[in-house]
Scaffold this motif. Structure first.
Motif, PDB file in Angstrom:
ATOM      1  N   LYS A 212      39.190  43.056  41.536  1.00 19.30           N
ATOM      2  CA  LYS A 212      39.081  41.431  40.867  1.00 19.30           C
ATOM      3  C   LYS A 212      38.757  40.773  42.088  1.00 19.30           C
ATOM      4  O   LYS A 212      37.935  39.597  42.195  1.00 19.30           O
ATOM      5  CB  LYS A 212      40.608  41.312  40.638  1.00 19.30           C
ATOM      6  CG  LYS A 212      40.509  41.587  38.990  1.00 19.30           C
ATOM      7  CD  LYS A 212      41.184  41.215  37.726  1.00 19.30           C
ATOM      8  CE  LYS A 212      42.521  41.850  36.447  1.00 19.30           C
ATOM      9  NZ  LYS A 212      43.540  41.077  36.366  1.00 19.30           N
ATOM     10  N   MET A 213      39.720  41.156  42.875  1.00 17.35           N
ATOM     11  CA  MET A 213      39.673  39.631  44.378  1.00 17.35           C
ATOM     12  C   MET A 213      38.494  40.595  44.813  1.00 17.35           C
ATOM     13  O   MET A 213      38.169  39.637  45.526  1.00 17.35           O
ATOM     14  CB  MET A 213      40.844  40.917  45.486  1.00 17.35           C
ATOM     15  CG  MET A 213      40.476  40.455  46.702  1.00 17.35           C
ATOM     16  SD  MET A 213      41.475  40.779  47.849  1.00 17.35           S
ATOM     17  CE  MET A 213      40.430  42.603  48.236  1.00 17.35           C
TER      18      MET A 213
ATOM     19  N   LEU B 161      35.647  38.002  43.279  1.00 21.07           N
ATOM     20  CA  LEU B 161      35.834  36.729  43.474  1.00 21.07           C
ATOM     21  C   LEU B 161      35.336  36.041  45.310  1.00 21.07           C
ATOM     22  O   LEU B 161      35.691  35.214  45.831  1.00 21.07           O
ATOM     23  CB  LEU B 161      36.915  36.985  43.493  1.00 21.07           C
ATOM     24  CG  LEU B 161      38.058  36.841  41.829  1.00 21.07           C
ATOM     25  CD1 LEU B 161      39.056  35.838  42.078  1.00 21.07           C
ATOM     26  CD2 LEU B 161      37.276  35.374  41.208  1.00 21.07           C
TER      27      LEU B 161
ATOM     28  N   ASP C 187      37.989  36.804  53.774  1.00 22.46           N
ATOM     29  CA  ASP C 187      36.897  36.989  53.219  1.00 22.46           C
ATOM     30  C   ASP C 187      35.921  38.092  53.537  1.00 22.46           C
ATOM     31  O   ASP C 187      36.269  38.814  54.698  1.00 22.46           O
ATOM     32  CB  ASP C 187      36.029  35.439  53.247  1.00 22.46           C
ATOM     33  CG  ASP C 187      35.149  35.489  54.354  1.00 22.46           C
ATOM     34  OD1 ASP C 187      35.669  35.941  55.924  1.00 22.46           O
ATOM     35  OD2 ASP C 187      35.363  33.684  55.319  1.00 22.46           O
TER      36      ASP C 187
ATOM     37  N   ASP D 231      41.479  27.364  49.494  1.00 23.57           N
ATOM     38  CA  ASP D 231      42.259  28.383  48.620  1.00 23.57           C
ATOM     39  C   ASP D 231      43.924  28.799  48.929  1.00 23.57           C
ATOM     40  O   ASP D 231      44.632  29.400  48.411  1.00 23.57           O
ATOM     41  CB  ASP D 231      41.336  29.767  48.767  1.00 23.57           C
ATOM     42  CG  ASP D 231      39.640  29.397  48.556  1.00 23.57           C
ATOM     43  OD1 ASP D 231      39.561  29.047  47.285  1.00 23.57           O
ATOM     44  OD2 ASP D 231      39.036  30.403  48.393  1.00 23.57           O
TER      45      ASP D 231
ATOM     46  N   LEU E  92      45.646  34.936  42.858  1.00 23.97           N
ATOM     47  CA  LEU E  92      44.118  35.231  42.227  1.00 23.97           C
ATOM     48  C   LEU E  92      43.423  33.979  41.371  1.00 23.97           C
ATOM     49  O   LEU E  92      42.418  32.998  40.748  1.00 23.97           O
ATOM     50  CB  LEU E  92      43.139  36.143  42.073  1.00 23.97           C
ATOM     51  CG  LEU E  92      43.094  37.489  42.972  1.00 23.97           C
ATOM     52  CD1 LEU E  92      42.602  38.545  43.106  1.00 23.97           C
ATOM     53  CD2 LEU E  92      42.061  36.716  44.381  1.00 23.97           C
ATOM     54  N   ASP E  93      44.766  33.752  40.585  1.00 19.57           N
ATOM     55  CA  ASP E  93      44.141  33.263  38.600  1.00 19.57           C
ATOM     56  C   ASP E  93      44.686  31.688  39.713  1.00 19.57           C
ATOM     57  O   ASP E  93      44.534  30.656  39.085  1.00 19.57           O
ATOM     58  CB  ASP E  93      45.303  33.253  38.346  1.00 19.57           C
ATOM     59  CG  ASP E  93      45.353  32.445  36.797  1.00 19.57           C
ATOM     60  OD1 ASP E  93      44.297  32.705  36.354  1.00 19.57           O
ATOM     61  OD2 ASP E  93      46.288  31.896  36.687  1.00 19.57           O
TER      62      ASP E  93
ATOM     63  N   GLU F   9      40.859  31.004  40.929  1.00 17.68           N
ATOM     64  CA  GLU F   9      39.926  30.828  40.314  1.00 17.68           C
ATOM     65  C   GLU F   9      40.055  29.385  38.878  1.00 17.68           C
ATOM     66  O   GLU F   9      38.801  29.172  38.872  1.00 17.68           O
ATOM     67  CB  GLU F   9      39.934  32.062  39.131  1.00 17.68           C
ATOM     68  CG  GLU F   9      39.199  33.459  38.995  1.00 17.68           C
ATOM     69  CD  GLU F   9      39.570  34.370  38.054  1.00 17.68           C
ATOM     70  OE1 GLU F   9      38.451  34.725  37.551  1.00 17.68           O
ATOM     71  OE2 GLU F   9      40.728  34.665  37.702  1.00 17.68           O
TER      72      GLU F   9
END
Ligand code: GLN
Ligand code: MG
Ligand code: MG
Ligand code: MG
Length: 446
Positions: A119-120, A123, A253, A272, A357-358, A361
């Motif tokens: 998932k990371m 993103l 990143d 972030d 991450l939530d 996002e």
């Protein structure tokens, strides 16, 4: 990757390896291993080694007990100390667990962490890094080799020999770790008597968790050689500091740059980074059960011992849940101070990453940082600043975890369900105990 099947086999022969431990971690965080002789190494490296998972706590439903162990070639490592009677050596491979259908087994904490890492990547990040700071106690053994509650020394923070009798033991641990590719950054006596900490350089998520598991094994093994017992129990002694395992985390990143760093902002933290903190704060109550999974964990999370009690973040102060260490550039990181060394690192990192991450996002803004000692704030002051309490018991923490679909999703239904069931039983059993404290307090009074 550095290792191939042929290179591992050649290395095993060159180094006189006779046994290989295929290691994995159960839901509870215990390392398990199936040991194979050298003759079976090729089969194991071809992913054909099965084991019966039914005996492993929380690992399977009864119907599907056969599992494949899938060795991670990069984890190949030869131990230095475990010499059997014939002089051969012992090596290890850390494994993922697959079902007989050759699909990732949903009860495998290591495989589960990969799922959250996917998932990371989706993103736009390339890696999640973890530098842990595990603390532990060294206890003396009795004549039968069982641990006593006699501490190994009366040293304090950053003391050294002759007060710190654990120093030789700690040094041997560090030497052993260095042989196994740990880049040790510091090791020191901690605040409590008999308490120590060893820190090493961060790694990406999976490798970092593997190292925590190896670390515990090595600390315990080397301590034995010094006639000591090493415990990672979070709060072994009333009235002394407990043992934490601070998690220093950062996201990189796709260009390999630290995504938490931004030179142009006043605190040099990126948007972030702020959102990640926002997510960590928002979900703090819900992931506490995973980061602090024992009844005993909550005896550590009390005021006065540098362990967090309140959900807040700070750039300076060490009383809140989250601190931002002063280094910037590629070392920019978030320190989560609640985690203790009884946590399953793969599960803890999965919920922490999911929470952060939530935040990213959904652009969750964190509250204002609190740069004063929260322990000395009144409940009214805390209320005014929006500072809430962490769960204060395992039962409260389980209820918070259970009520959070996002945190349950970070572990998937299999692990979440097993975790909740096992921890509920653990708390129920504790609840019925009559403790020495109660006898001391009430027996003569009533
Ligand atoms: N032992 C403390 C804890 O329980 C941490 C002490 C420190 O490293 N500053 O988290
Ligand atoms: Mg430290
Ligand atoms: Mg410490
Ligand atoms: Mg720290």
């Amino acid at each position: 990757t550095k290792w191939t099947k042929d290179r591992i086999i050649a290395d095993a022969h060159e180094n006189n390896v006779h046994f290989i431990r295929l290691m994995f971690t159960d839901i509870r965080g215990t390392i398990k291993n199936v040991e194979i002789p050298l003759t079976q190494l090729e089969k194991a490296l071809e992913n054909n080694m099965t084991f019966d998972g039914s005996s492993i706590e929380g690992f399977v439903r009864i119907e599907e007990s056969d599992m494949y162990l899938i060795p991670d070639y990069d984890s190949w490592m030869i131990f230095n100390w475990d010499v059997p009677s014939d002089g051969g050596r012992i090596a290890c491979l850390i494994c993922d667990v697959d079902t007989t259908k050759r699909e990732p087994f949903l009860g495998d904490p290591r495989g589960n962490l990969r799922r959250v890492l996917d998932k990371m990547e989706a993103l736009g990040f390339s890696s999640f890094n973890l530098g842990p700071e595990p603390e532990f106690f060294l206890l003396k053994l009795d004549e039968d080799g069982r641990p006593t509650m006699d501490l190994n020394d009366d040293g304090g923070y950053f003391d050294f020999a002759p007060t710190d009798l654990g120093e030789n033991c700690r040094r041997d641990i560090v030497l052993e770790l260095e042989r196994l590719d740990f880049e040790i950054e510091a090791s020191h006596h901690e605040v409590a008597p008999g308490q120590h900490e060893i820190d090493w350089k961060y790694n990406d998520a999976i490798r970092a968790c593997d190292k925590i598991q190896l670390f515990k094994l090595i600390v315990k093994t080397v301590a034995r050689r010094h006639n000591l017992y090493a415990t990672f129990m979070p709060k072994p002694i009333y009235g002394e500091s407990g043992s934490g395992m601070h998690f220093n985390v950062s996201l990189f990143d796709k260009e390999g740059k630290n995504a938490f760093f931004d030179e142009s902002t006043p605190d040099q933290l990126s948007k972030d980074a702020h959102y990640f903190i926002g997510g960590l704060i928002k979900h703090a109550s819900a992931y506490t059960a995973i980061c602090n999974p024992l009844v005993n964990s909550y005896k550590r999370l009390v005021e006065g011992y540098e362990a967090p009690v309140y959900i807040a973040w700070s750039e300076r102060n060490r009383s809140p849940l989250i601190r931002i260490p002063s280094s910037r550039g590629n070392s920019t990181r978030i320190e989560l101070r609640s985690v203790d060394p009884s946590a399953n690192p793969y599960l803890a990192l999965a919920v922490i990453l999911q929470a952060g991450l939530d935040g990213i996002e959904n652009k969750i803004e964190p509250p204002m940082p609190i740069d004063r000692n929260i322990y000395t704030m009144t409940p009214e002051e805390r209320m005014a600043e929006g500072v809430f309490d962490l769960p204060s018991s395992l039962s409260e923490a389980i209820a918070e975890f259970e009520a959070s679909p996002i945190m349950r999703d970070a572990l998937g239904p299999h692990i979440s369900g097993n975790f909740i069931a096992e921890k509920t039983m653990e708390f129920e059993s504790y609840k019925k105990q009559v403790t020495q404290w109660e006898l001391n307090k009430y027996l003569m009074m009533y």
